[in-house]
Design an enzyme around this catalytic site. Structure first.
Site, mmCIF file in Angstrom:
data_model
loop_
_atom_site.group_PDB
_atom_site.id
_atom_site.type_symbol
_atom_site.label_atom_id
_atom_site.label_comp_id
_atom_site.label_asym_id
_atom_site.label_seq_id
_atom_site.Cartn_x
_atom_site.Cartn_y
_atom_site.Cartn_z
ATOM 1 N N THR A 104 0.540 -1.094 0.080
ATOM 2 C CA THR A 104 0.055 0.060 -0.085
ATOM 3 C C THR A 104 0.882 1.211 0.243
ATOM 4 O O THR A 104 1.963 1.135 0.341
ATOM 5 C CB THR A 104 -0.839 0.261 1.433
ATOM 6 O OG1 THR A 104 -0.024 0.245 2.570
ATOM 7 C CG2 THR A 104 -1.761 -1.152 1.504
ATOM 8 N N ASP A 105 0.291 2.354 -0.287
ATOM 9 C CA ASP A 105 0.849 3.825 -0.074
ATOM 10 C C ASP A 105 0.242 3.824 1.365
ATOM 11 O O ASP A 105 -0.197 3.081 1.920
ATOM 12 C CB ASP A 105 0.060 4.885 -1.155
ATOM 13 C CG ASP A 105 0.959 6.124 -1.258
ATOM 14 O OD1 ASP A 105 1.820 6.299 -0.457
ATOM 15 O OD2 ASP A 105 1.011 6.465 -2.138
ATOM 16 N N TRP A 106 0.912 5.145 1.856
ATOM 17 C CA TRP A 106 0.572 5.458 3.275
ATOM 18 C C TRP A 106 -0.780 6.022 3.710
ATOM 19 O O TRP A 106 -1.280 6.703 2.964
ATOM 20 C CB TRP A 106 1.534 6.384 3.800
ATOM 21 C CG TRP A 106 3.052 5.606 4.223
ATOM 22 C CD1 TRP A 106 3.325 5.417 5.225
ATOM 23 C CD2 TRP A 106 3.619 4.905 3.345
ATOM 24 N NE1 TRP A 106 4.405 4.719 5.494
ATOM 25 C CE2 TRP A 106 4.757 4.372 4.214
ATOM 26 C CE3 TRP A 106 3.635 4.503 1.966
ATOM 27 C CZ2 TRP A 106 5.844 3.824 3.686
ATOM 28 C CZ3 TRP A 106 4.665 3.779 1.521
ATOM 29 C CH2 TRP A 106 5.784 3.218 2.400
#
Length: 859
Positions: free
Chosen positions: A281-283
């Site tokens: 994932t991105d953050w």
């Protein structure tokens, strides 16, 4: 361009892997660099051959808790070690165009290291503008080598989302608007990164084409559009580049976050494409435990909770496995993928490459890449290149003349050893032989916003900001949205309905004394400074109000501007020690100069993560200044920075327009090389430059909002839309001039017909008919003349960059395969090349076709 510079840079950077291996071997008593490289290659081959058996060996020894620890972060940018098995912490870093400076382990604050500078490479838009796979490989090689030297295991890039919308804040990070171009450039970039024993992370999968409500907006393209436009670059990165990791997108896809979309991940990425790597994932994305686990998410990197154990793929996943709601086999698949990446890049291998950072070859590579990516948009009367011997006085203006861009933009920020501004590059080029006068110009009409020089508040992406809060009504008690920012003290309502906003920032005066506040207003507005109201006005039609206040340069003041209405408001001032030259003075200087160079365009106050631009205009009244300069001195060069299109209402009056993107640490030197002819520009636009924002598909089709993105234009993205609608852009896709001229001739096809499963070779002769050496990008566009579905008039399906001396001829060769002829057939859920006639077109841009020839395809 100077070809010897390109060759030197390629040789230097190609040597990086050998040098790294040499360092490793030297510690063991190596004899020659060639032997060192051979030793590393042999060990790497053995390492890769044993990956799968070592994955199974380690998996069999892991406890449930240890398995869970490999599927989520244990700090901002790392995954836990399992020391008893020799599994090290896996470290990631942002870095689409340079390894990001070190941050604290558990926060976004800088770690304040003194030795975390990295080579600041030109962003990927500049790589795309080079139309040269060698530049993509050069970019990736530097990035991978420097990531290894900083002990990073995964570099979060390259990015391949397409420039569908000119307002999109992250266009500058990506590879343009065309799926074929992006696919052809991402593969060498990924291979080069991973050749340095670092995992690439191609992002953001998929359909991340706006920052407006990027977490909540729901992307809903039809299947054909998804397959033909928004997935090919990812598909190439998987199938041809063998990317070890992919980062998911923020946005939703048909009702759920893209990271946990069964169709995107399980059906396509891990199903049809057979992807064996990691999806991370991105953050702070909007996922949940069950859907993320069951639909293929492997690593969760950032979630807004107090403990890493509370991540969706941490304790909640363990509990679901223990309750039988998620099978152990699902977790094992994730762990296998993580271990596969770790073993493939040599995290447990003592012979792993060590990398190099900030060496001369890397800095020279940055200069080479931007030199190939600079685009000469217009050059009437051969104003360029400038002849130094004929110039005594140069006037330099524009907001980007002395601005450094490296530490802005968001997760793409880089802390370089140095960065050469356009002004410094000009001084380096001209020395003391030419008088360079520098002035700051401002539009004299109306009220200009308070300059960013006075703003102490910074957006987390590194640029000055006004924090913007939207309210539901004029009581300013009920917040509608609190996560907006704007670059300056101007706000314009987006509809005829009243809007209610409050914007605030910290202001630090540059000089003490009287400041005359100017409030240009249509609506109601009030200004508070340190909580005290100093202005409150109302105007039914546009009006300017003034208020004199005393400010101290040793203090910082909180400015809060509240506005209600359907018009607009601008807060400006006249401050002591004025930053800007009076209009009469800079125009007089322009008339007296031999040449004027205006360095304008965008900055990372405009192009940045998390925010889209509000319009396509040059910010802060640049258009008016440029227009007046062009009238004062026709020998005005307009040099623009930026990663997205801007309107140019003055373009017809300009003799010379150059597009320099964001140029990396050597930008100023490379810009001066082009302006003065030491480098012959060879870049071509990887995006369309429209005349107006209203001409673009998302705006014309009313398909840009914070809720749903329907992709109403279908497969007609970018130049395809302009051709379909017969709208002439300002500058077309693929456009870029040279200081020489090229003639195309003698197009040949390897066959007059093509059978299913065959390939077709296209060749043509290119001749440099001018007086300078240079490079030309020959572009191949294909048209299905008998298609049963709507298809673009032209689809890019090949390109070749060729360097020629004056008078020299050469041959370009491009190959078409069956997939190049195909569209996604929704009835069969597969690619289909229909029998019939196809037209091959070779051109210098999509709007400048020089040759064409037809062939038949037979199933």
């Amino acid at each position: 361009m100077k070809r010897n510079r390109l060759f030197l840079s390629m040789l230097l950077v190609t040597a990086v892997g050998c040098q790294s291996a040499k360092q490793d071997e030297a510690a063991r008593g190596s004899d020659t660099p060639q032997t060192a490289a051979s030793v590393h290659a042999a060990h790497k081959q053995q390492r890769l051959a044993e990956v799968e058996q070592n994955v199974e060996r380690l998996l069999a020894q892991l406890t449930l808790d240890e398995k869970i620890s490999l599927t989520h972060a244990n700090a901002k940018f790392s995954i836990a070690a399992i020391e008893r098995l020799g599994i090290h912490e896996m470290w990631m870093s942002d870095g689409p165009h340079g390894v990001r400076h070190e941050i604290e382990r558990y926060s976004w604050n800088s770690a304040n290291w003194q030795d975390d500078q990295s080579t600041y490479l030109p962003p990927l838009t500049a790589v795309a503008a080079s139309w040269n796979p060698e530049m993509a490989a050069l970019h990736g090689n530097v990035l991978g080598s420097e990531a290894r030297q900083r002990n990073k295991d995964v570099i979060l890039g390259p990015g391949v989302n397409l420039a569908r919308l000119p307002l999109y804040g992250r266009n500058f990070e990506y590879l343009g608007e065309d799926p074929f171009l992006a696919a052809k450039l991402v593969v060498p970039a990924v291979k080069a990164i991973q050749s340095n024993d670092v995992a690439a992370s191609v992002k953001h999968y998929a359909l991340n084409t706006q920052e407006l409500n990027r977490i909540g907006v729901d992307a809903k393209p039809d299947e054909r559009t998804l397959r033909e436009v928004y997935l090919p670059a990812f598909e190439a990165a998987v199938k041809e580049g063998n990317t070890h990791t992919i980062m998911g997108a923020y946005n939703r896809y048909y009702g759920t976050n893209a990271n946990q979309s069964k169709h995107l991940v399980m059906d396509i990425l891990k199903g049809e494409w057979g992807y064996k790597g990691v999806l991370l994932t991105d953050w702070n994305v909007d996922i949940n435990t069950f859907d993320a686990a069951m639909n293929g998410l492997d690593i969760e990197m950032g979630t807004a909770v107090d403990s890493f154990d509370d991540y969706f793929l941490a304790q909640p996943l363990k509990e679901m496995i223990e309750a039988g709601k998620v099978p152990m086999s699902v977790l094992d698949d994730k762990v296998r993928r993580v271990l596969r990446v770790q073993l493939s890049i040599g995290m447990m291998d003592k012979y792993r490459l060590s990398g190099q950072r900030n060496i001369q070859a890397h800095h020279e590579a940055a200069r080479t890449i931007i030199s190939e990516g600079i685009v000469l948009l217009k050059n009437e009367q051969q104003l360029l290149p400038l002849e130094q011997a004929k110039i005594n006085n140069v006037l330099v203006l524009g907001p980007n003349a002395d601005v450094l861009h490296s530490q802005g933009g968001g997760s793409s920020e880089v802390k370089p050893l140095y960065e050469i501004s356009p002004l410094q590059g000009l001084k380096n080029k001209l020395g003391t032989d030419v008088n360079i006068t520098v002035m700051r110009a401002q539009n004299s009409a109306g009220v200009a916003p308070i300059a960013t020089d006075y703003m102490a508040t910074r957006h987390w992406t590194g640029t000055p900001q006004w924090e913007l809060i939207r309210y539901q009504d004029d009581g300013f008690a009920h917040i509608e949205r609190q996560d907006d920012w704007i670059a300056n003290s101007t706000y314009k309502a987006s509809s005829n309905s009243p809007e209610f906003i409050r914007m605030s920032t910290d202001i630090k005066p540059l000089a003490s004394g009287q400041h005359t506040l100017k409030l240009a207003l249509e609506g109601q507005a009030s200004l508070r400074i340190n909580g005290k109201q100093v202005m409150s006005q109302q105007a039914d039609k546009a009006q300017v109000f003034e208020q004199v206040i005393e400010l101290d340069s040793n203090q910082t003041y909180k400015f809060e501007l509240q506005y209600a209405g359907s018009g607009q408001v601008t807060l400006g001032w006249d401050a002591p020690g004025a930053l800007f030259t009076p209009e009469a003075e800079y125009l007089a200087a322009a008339k007296a100069a031999d040449v004027v160079i205006y360095y304008g365009g965008l900055s990372h106050a405009d192009d940045r993560e998390a925010i889209d631009r509000i319009d396509m205009k040059l910010p802060n009244g640049q258009d008016a200044v440029i227009s007046k300069l062009l009238q004062a001195n026709p020998n005005t060069v307009v040099f623009l920075n930026g990663g997205s299109a801007v309107e140019m209402p003055w373009a017809d009056d300009a003799k010379a327009i150059v597009w320099g993107w964001y140029g990396g640490m050597e930008a100023g030197n490379a810009y001066a090389d082009v302006l003065f002819g030491d480098v012959n520009p060879s870049g071509k636009m990887p995006i369309t430059l429209p005349k107006s924002l209203q001409d673009t598909a998302p705006i014309m089709l009313d398909d840009y909002n914070a809720v749903d993105s329907l992709y109403k234009e279908g497969v007609f993205i970018g130049y395809r839309w302009f051709e379909q609608q017969k709208i002439a852009p300002l500058f077309p896709f693929g456009h870029g001039l040279s200081y020489t001229q090229f003639e195309y001739s003698d197009i040949k096809l390897s066959s007059a017909s093509m059978q299913s499963g065959d390939t077709l070779t296209v060749t043509a002769k290119v001749t440099n008919t001018g007086a300078r050496a240079g490079s030309e990008v020959v572009q191949l566009y294909l048209h299905d003349m008998q298609a049963s579905v709507p298809r673009p008039d032209k689809e890019l399906k090949g390109f070749s960059k060729i360097y020629l001396e004056p008078g020299q001829s050469g041959t370009v060769t491009m190959t078409l395969n069956q997939r190049d002829l195909s569209f996604w057939d929704v009835t069969r859920s597969d690619w289909l090349a229909e029998p019939g006639k196809y037209n091959v077109m070779l051109g210098a841009s999509v709007a400048d076709i020089r040759l064409n020839k037809q062939f038949d395809f037979r199933d």
